[in-house]
Design an enzyme around this catalytic site. Structure first.
Site, PDB file in Angstrom:
ATOM      1  N   THR A  80     -30.653 -92.884 -34.666  1.00  0.00           N
ATOM      2  CA  THR A  80     -31.042 -91.833 -33.712  1.00  0.00           C
ATOM      3  C   THR A  80     -32.279 -92.319 -32.988  1.00  0.00           C
ATOM      4  OG1 THR A  80     -30.301 -90.155 -35.282  1.00  0.00           O
ATOM      5  CG2 THR A  80     -31.807 -89.400 -33.589  1.00  0.00           C
ATOM      6  N   ARG A 100     -18.114 -83.354 -35.727  1.00  0.00           N
ATOM      7  CA  ARG A 100     -19.278 -83.263 -36.638  1.00  0.00           C
ATOM      8  C   ARG A 100     -20.580 -83.288 -35.830  1.00  0.00           C
ATOM      9  NH1 ARG A 100     -23.944 -86.757 -37.476  1.00  0.00           N
ATOM     10  NH2 ARG A 100     -24.674 -86.458 -39.601  1.00  0.00           N
ATOM     11  N   ASP A 103     -28.218 -83.446 -37.307  1.00  0.00           N
ATOM     12  CA  ASP A 103     -29.439 -82.647 -37.113  1.00  0.00           C
ATOM     13  C   ASP A 103     -29.997 -82.752 -35.690  1.00  0.00           C
ATOM     14  OD1 ASP A 103     -29.933 -85.388 -37.671  1.00  0.00           O
ATOM     15  OD2 ASP A 103     -32.011 -84.957 -38.158  1.00  0.00           O
ATOM     16  N   THR A 139     -34.777 -88.877 -37.976  1.00  0.00           N
ATOM     17  CA  THR A 139     -33.604 -89.749 -37.983  1.00  0.00           C
ATOM     18  C   THR A 139     -33.176 -89.861 -39.445  1.00  0.00           C
ATOM     19  OG1 THR A 139     -34.843 -91.789 -38.337  1.00  0.00           O
ATOM     20  CG2 THR A 139     -34.525 -91.130 -36.074  1.00  0.00           C
ATOM     21  N   GLY A 140     -31.908 -90.183 -39.635  1.00  0.00           N
ATOM     22  CA  GLY A 140     -31.438 -90.300 -41.021  1.00  0.00           C
ATOM     23  C   GLY A 140     -30.207 -89.441 -41.206  1.00  0.00           C
TER      24      GLY A 140
HETATM   25  N1  GLY Z   1     -29.650 -88.109 -37.670  1.00  0.00           N
HETATM   26  C1  GLY Z   1     -28.500 -88.307 -36.896  1.00  0.00           C
HETATM   27  C2  GLY Z   1     -27.274 -87.744 -37.454  1.00  0.00           C
HETATM   28  O1  GLY Z   1     -27.170 -87.501 -38.640  1.00  0.00           O
HETATM   29  O2  GLY Z   1     -26.356 -87.544 -36.695  1.00  0.00           O
END
Ligand code: GLY
Length: 318
Positions: free
Chosen positions: A168, A196, A199, A219-220
């Protein structure tokens, strides 16, 4: 004045700082910088050239938040438009809504005159085919041909490939009037189930900004940040009077309850306090983040503070 970003935001940070130097707003700075990352075909976690979902479709998520008014705009699972951050900003400014998804987001992007295009580059397509094939046992390779449509749920589990999950870009800026803005953009988890959302488009999970206290971008593994409200937690903990680092540590420690395997939980964040002081934090060793102020000639890349979630989990059991 400052601009802070995840390390893949390096291609955009100097443009953002130039906007602030010229007296531009934090919102303009984070949008312009994010667009440069979205346009970068070599970044397979964001925008054009991002890795696709299980059906080979590039679906993009993005959000932008104005810390002066708490206005926000976001799009999720947007196909066919390379700059979801600009669509998110127009959701914020033109509509009485915060979040548009899927075909509704694409319809709005068309309506505001944005150019539609194929976002799947040959490189990303090749990695997608190879990635899925590598994840499948030899007796299940036919799922990739005729069987794929009816095996998506099972493929999602097989394709939980940490190499390609969860990249991200985050940008936080504070302008000369002290206004803070935060932008987040991603192509999400590679080989994700179609539709899907992570966050990044969820205000409070991957993005939050409030001039009075600070801002945070994540990010993550988006699922973790959604379940824990991570970005909002960092800002809220500062509102409670905690220092920037303490607020970030607490928001990271909150993840332990939600993480099935704390040793492998991937979460990183960047944050600032209301004075514009930055910090980067991560559960993954040896990660960095980048910041720059208008008096500097080039960006500063600094180590993120490392949180060992496994140790936090063990301490919790004592
Ligand atoms: N942090 C980006 C995602 O899970 O889509």
């Amino acid at each position: 004045m400052i601009v802070v970003t995840s390390v893949n935001g390096r291609v955009g940070i100097e443009a953002a700082v130039e906007i602030l130097r010229a007296g531009g707003t934090a919102l303009d700075a984070v949008e312009a910088a994010t667009r440069l990352v979205e346009d970068n075909p070599d970044d397979h976690t964001v925008g054009y050239g991002g890795y696709p979902n299980l059906l080979g479709q590039v679906e993009l998520d993005a959000s932008i938040m104005d810390g002066r008014t708490l206005q926000a705009g976001a799009v999720g699972a947007l196909q066919g438009f390379r700059n979801p951050i600009s669509v998110a900003r127009r959701v914020m400014t033109d509509l009485p809504h915060v979040l548009l998804v899927g075909e509704g987001a694409a319809r709005f992007a068309r309506e505001i005159g944005l150019q539609e295009e194929n976002l799947l580059t040959p490189t990303a397509e090749e990695v997608y085919r190879q990635g899925l094939s590598n994840q499948l046992p030899t007796d299940k390779q036919d799922w990739l041909q005729d069987g794929i449509q009816s095996n998506l749920a099972r493929l999602t589990n097989l394709a939980a490939d940490p190499e390609h999950a969860a990249g991200t870009v985050n940008f936080i800026a504070q302008d000369r009037d002290g206004n803070i803005a935060c932008a987040v953009s991603t192509s999400g988890w590679a080989w994700k189930y179609p539709g899907r959302l992570g966050d990044s488009p969820i205000i409070g999970a991957g993005n939050y900004a409030d001039n009075r206290y600070g801002a945070c971008g994540c990010t993550g593994w988006g699922e973790l940040a959604i379940r824990c409200g991570t970005a909002r937690s960092v800002v809220l903990y500062q509102r409670l009077g905690w220092g920037l680092e303490t607020a970030c540590y607490q928001a990271m420690h909150d993840l332990v309850v939600a993480a099935p395997d704390p040793a492998n939980a991937m979460m990183s964040l960047i944050a600032i306090n209301r004075e514009g002081r930055p910090v980067g934090m991560t559960t993954v060793p040896d990660k960095t983040y980048v910041w720059m102020t208008p008096d500097l000639q080039e960006p500063v890349e600094e180590p993120r503070l490392h949180v060992e979630l496994q140790k936090v989990a063990e301490r919790g059991k004592e």
